[in-house]
Design a protein around this motif. Structure first.
Motif, PDB file in Angstrom:
ATOM      1  N   SER A 246     -27.277 -13.094  25.027  1.00 30.63           N
ATOM      2  CA  SER A 246     -27.121 -11.584  25.224  1.00 30.63           C
ATOM      3  C   SER A 246     -26.011 -11.376  24.169  1.00 30.63           C
ATOM      4  N   PRO A 247     -25.966  -9.890  23.736  1.00 31.87           N
ATOM      5  CA  PRO A 247     -24.842  -9.619  22.882  1.00 31.87           C
ATOM      6  C   PRO A 247     -23.255  -9.845  23.778  1.00 31.87           C
ATOM      7  N   ARG A 248     -23.297  -9.827  25.013  1.00 31.32           N
ATOM      8  CA  ARG A 248     -22.088 -10.192  25.582  1.00 31.32           C
ATOM      9  C   ARG A 248     -21.893 -11.676  25.732  1.00 31.32           C
ATOM     10  N   GLY A 249     -22.886 -12.554  25.811  1.00 29.63           N
ATOM     11  CA  GLY A 249     -23.023 -13.911  25.632  1.00 29.63           C
ATOM     12  C   GLY A 249     -22.238 -14.368  24.169  1.00 29.63           C
TER      13      GLY A 249
ATOM     14  N   LEU B 142     -24.642 -13.304  30.320  1.00 32.13           N
ATOM     15  CA  LEU B 142     -24.232 -14.071  28.878  1.00 32.13           C
ATOM     16  C   LEU B 142     -25.561 -14.531  28.352  1.00 32.13           C
ATOM     17  N   VAL B 143     -26.601 -14.431  29.189  1.00 30.87           N
ATOM     18  CA  VAL B 143     -27.994 -15.138  28.804  1.00 30.87           C
ATOM     19  C   VAL B 143     -29.078 -13.890  29.189  1.00 30.87           C
ATOM     20  N   LYS B 144     -30.023 -13.720  28.532  1.00 27.50           N
ATOM     21  CA  LYS B 144     -31.006 -12.512  28.901  1.00 27.50           C
ATOM     22  C   LYS B 144     -32.150 -13.511  29.201  1.00 27.50           C
ATOM     23  N   ARG B 145     -33.214 -13.039  30.063  1.00 25.41           N
ATOM     24  CA  ARG B 145     -34.615 -13.909  29.902  1.00 25.41           C
ATOM     25  C   ARG B 145     -35.605 -12.581  29.807  1.00 25.41           C
ATOM     26  N   THR B 146     -36.347 -12.997  28.671  1.00 29.95           N
ATOM     27  CA  THR B 146     -37.265 -12.216  28.106  1.00 29.95           C
ATOM     28  C   THR B 146     -38.569 -12.729  28.389  1.00 29.95           C
ATOM     29  N   SER B 147     -39.414 -11.894  28.087  1.00 33.77           N
ATOM     30  CA  SER B 147     -40.894 -12.649  27.820  1.00 33.77           C
ATOM     31  C   SER B 147     -41.300 -13.081  26.585  1.00 33.77           C
ATOM     32  N   HIS B 148     -41.806 -13.910  26.490  1.00 35.54           N
ATOM     33  CA  HIS B 148     -42.446 -14.579  25.270  1.00 35.54           C
ATOM     34  C   HIS B 148     -43.128 -13.601  24.572  1.00 35.54           C
ATOM     35  N   PRO B 149     -43.047 -13.585  23.148  1.00 31.31           N
ATOM     36  CA  PRO B 149     -43.763 -12.330  22.375  1.00 31.31           C
ATOM     37  C   PRO B 149     -45.299 -12.553  22.201  1.00 31.31           C
ATOM     38  N   GLU B 150     -45.763 -13.836  22.573  1.00 30.02           N
ATOM     39  CA  GLU B 150     -47.133 -14.221  22.353  1.00 30.02           C
ATOM     40  C   GLU B 150     -47.779 -14.542  23.688  1.00 30.02           C
ATOM     41  N   ASP B 151     -46.993 -14.880  24.753  1.00 30.47           N
ATOM     42  CA  ASP B 151     -47.464 -15.030  26.117  1.00 30.47           C
ATOM     43  C   ASP B 151     -46.361 -14.584  27.016  1.00 30.47           C
ATOM     44  N   GLY B 152     -47.024 -13.212  27.468  1.00 31.52           N
ATOM     45  CA  GLY B 152     -45.848 -12.480  28.344  1.00 31.52           C
ATOM     46  C   GLY B 152     -45.498 -13.150  29.760  1.00 31.52           C
ATOM     47  N   ARG B 153     -46.675 -14.327  29.980  1.00 35.28           N
ATOM     48  CA  ARG B 153     -46.071 -14.943  31.158  1.00 35.28           C
ATOM     49  C   ARG B 153     -45.136 -15.883  31.021  1.00 35.28           C
ATOM     50  N   ALA B 154     -44.621 -16.458  30.070  1.00 37.43           N
ATOM     51  CA  ALA B 154     -43.736 -17.259  29.613  1.00 37.43           C
ATOM     52  C   ALA B 154     -42.324 -16.684  29.472  1.00 37.43           C
ATOM     53  N   VAL B 155     -41.378 -17.362  29.767  1.00 35.58           N
ATOM     54  CA  VAL B 155     -40.110 -16.708  30.015  1.00 35.58           C
ATOM     55  C   VAL B 155     -39.106 -17.451  28.694  1.00 35.58           C
ATOM     56  N   VAL B 156     -38.479 -16.577  27.952  1.00 34.30           N
ATOM     57  CA  VAL B 156     -37.722 -17.059  26.755  1.00 34.30           C
ATOM     58  C   VAL B 156     -36.338 -16.769  27.106  1.00 34.30           C
ATOM     59  N   LEU B 157     -35.459 -17.746  26.892  1.00 30.01           N
ATOM     60  CA  LEU B 157     -33.927 -17.527  27.002  1.00 30.01           C
ATOM     61  C   LEU B 157     -33.227 -16.988  25.710  1.00 30.01           C
TER      62      LEU B 157
ATOM     63  N   LEU C  61     -24.835 -22.281  25.754  1.00 40.42           N
ATOM     64  CA  LEU C  61     -24.615 -20.977  25.006  1.00 40.42           C
ATOM     65  C   LEU C  61     -24.551 -21.173  23.291  1.00 40.42           C
ATOM     66  N   ASN C  62     -23.934 -22.348  22.967  1.00 41.60           N
ATOM     67  CA  ASN C  62     -23.981 -22.848  21.797  1.00 41.60           C
ATOM     68  C   ASN C  62     -25.384 -23.088  21.285  1.00 41.60           C
TER      69      ASN C  62
ATOM     70  N   GLN D 189     -28.586 -24.517  35.325  1.00 43.00           N
ATOM     71  CA  GLN D 189     -27.217 -24.293  34.619  1.00 43.00           C
ATOM     72  C   GLN D 189     -27.209 -22.962  34.066  1.00 43.00           C
ATOM     73  N   VAL D 190     -28.552 -22.515  33.781  1.00 42.74           N
ATOM     74  CA  VAL D 190     -28.593 -21.281  33.090  1.00 42.74           C
ATOM     75  C   VAL D 190     -28.530 -19.943  34.116  1.00 42.74           C
ATOM     76  N   ALA D 191     -28.790 -20.027  35.309  1.00 39.81           N
ATOM     77  CA  ALA D 191     -28.970 -19.019  36.524  1.00 39.81           C
ATOM     78  C   ALA D 191     -27.552 -18.545  36.558  1.00 39.81           C
ATOM     79  N   PRO D 192     -26.352 -18.943  36.555  1.00 42.95           N
ATOM     80  CA  PRO D 192     -25.167 -18.155  36.707  1.00 42.95           C
ATOM     81  C   PRO D 192     -25.061 -17.529  35.077  1.00 42.95           C
ATOM     82  N   LEU D 193     -25.358 -18.104  34.150  1.00 42.92           N
ATOM     83  CA  LEU D 193     -25.423 -17.527  32.752  1.00 42.92           C
ATOM     84  C   LEU D 193     -26.279 -16.091  32.782  1.00 42.92           C
ATOM     85  N   VAL D 194     -27.560 -16.221  33.173  1.00 44.68           N
ATOM     86  CA  VAL D 194     -28.125 -15.076  33.472  1.00 44.68           C
ATOM     87  C   VAL D 194     -27.392 -13.905  34.471  1.00 44.68           C
ATOM     88  N   ASP D 195     -27.044 -14.403  35.652  1.00 42.23           N
ATOM     89  CA  ASP D 195     -26.290 -13.592  36.521  1.00 42.23           C
ATOM     90  C   ASP D 195     -24.987 -12.793  36.013  1.00 42.23           C
ATOM     91  N   THR D 196     -24.196 -13.521  34.925  1.00 46.75           N
ATOM     92  CA  THR D 196     -23.219 -12.805  34.412  1.00 46.75           C
ATOM     93  C   THR D 196     -23.574 -12.145  33.111  1.00 46.75           C
TER      94      THR D 196
END
Length: 174
Positions: A112-115, A94-109, A57-58, A85-92
């Motif tokens: 989140s505001p809660r995180g 704290l972290v959002k998975r989003t699509s890469h702005p230039e390559d929609g197939r790639a995931v960006v971590l 998160l840091n 390690q990031v899976a439980p952070l997404v589940d809770t």
């Protein structure tokens, strides 16, 4: 001046053995105590976030959204470790998975505001703990300790890199 393993070995034979024994013992005690308490902070936040989550998160907070590979590289750990390690952070949430702005197939971590709120809560609690533990230290002593601990951690990271092991990973069995 850079040192080689041979120079380091010479240092132990020149009379620093006692000092180096004390140093290695204190580092071992520190590691045990840090793990026991997780240096988690004080109050209700104490021990409420594990080391891996805090460091992930840091890093996302400091460096911004990034892919798994970039996050792993910036932390000096394996991509599969970051994924695990990031899976439980997404589940809770704290972290959002989003699509890469230039390559929609790639995931960006992304934090989140809660995180971000949770990270600040933990940071504040840890800051308070550090203040309590060093309350009788002069400001110069705190600065010197931070500088020396940073230098020590950098030397450990460099050593692991030279040995072909990313920091945070286990060296191969001999």
């Amino acid at each position: 001046m850079p040192t080689t393993p041979e120079m380091s070995m010479d240092m132990t034979t020149v009379g620093d053995t006692g000092l180096l024994d004390t140093l290695q013992h204190e580092v071992a005690v520190f590691a045990r105590r840090a793990e026991q308490t997780r240096l988690g902070g004080v109050g209700q936040v104490r021990n409420s976030m594990d080391r891996a989550a805090y460091l992930l998160l840091n890093r996302l907070d400091n460096e911004g959204p990034m892919g798994v590979k970039a996050l792993a590289a910036s932390m000096g750990i394996d991509s599969s470790t970051v994924t695990r390690q990031v899976a439980p952070l997404v589940d809770t949430g704290l972290v959002k998975r989003t699509s890469h702005p230039e390559d929609g197939r790639a995931v960006v971590l992304q934090l989140s505001p809660r995180g971000a709120a949770r990270l600040e809560e933990v940071r504040s609690s840890r800051r308070q703990l550090m203040a309590e533990l060093t309350q009788d230290w002069a400001p110069e002593e705190r600065e010197e300790f931070c500088a020396l601990l940073t230098r020590f951690n950098s030397a450990l990271s460099a050593r692991m890199t030279v040995q072909g092991v990313a920091p945070g990973e286990q060296p191969p069995a001999s």
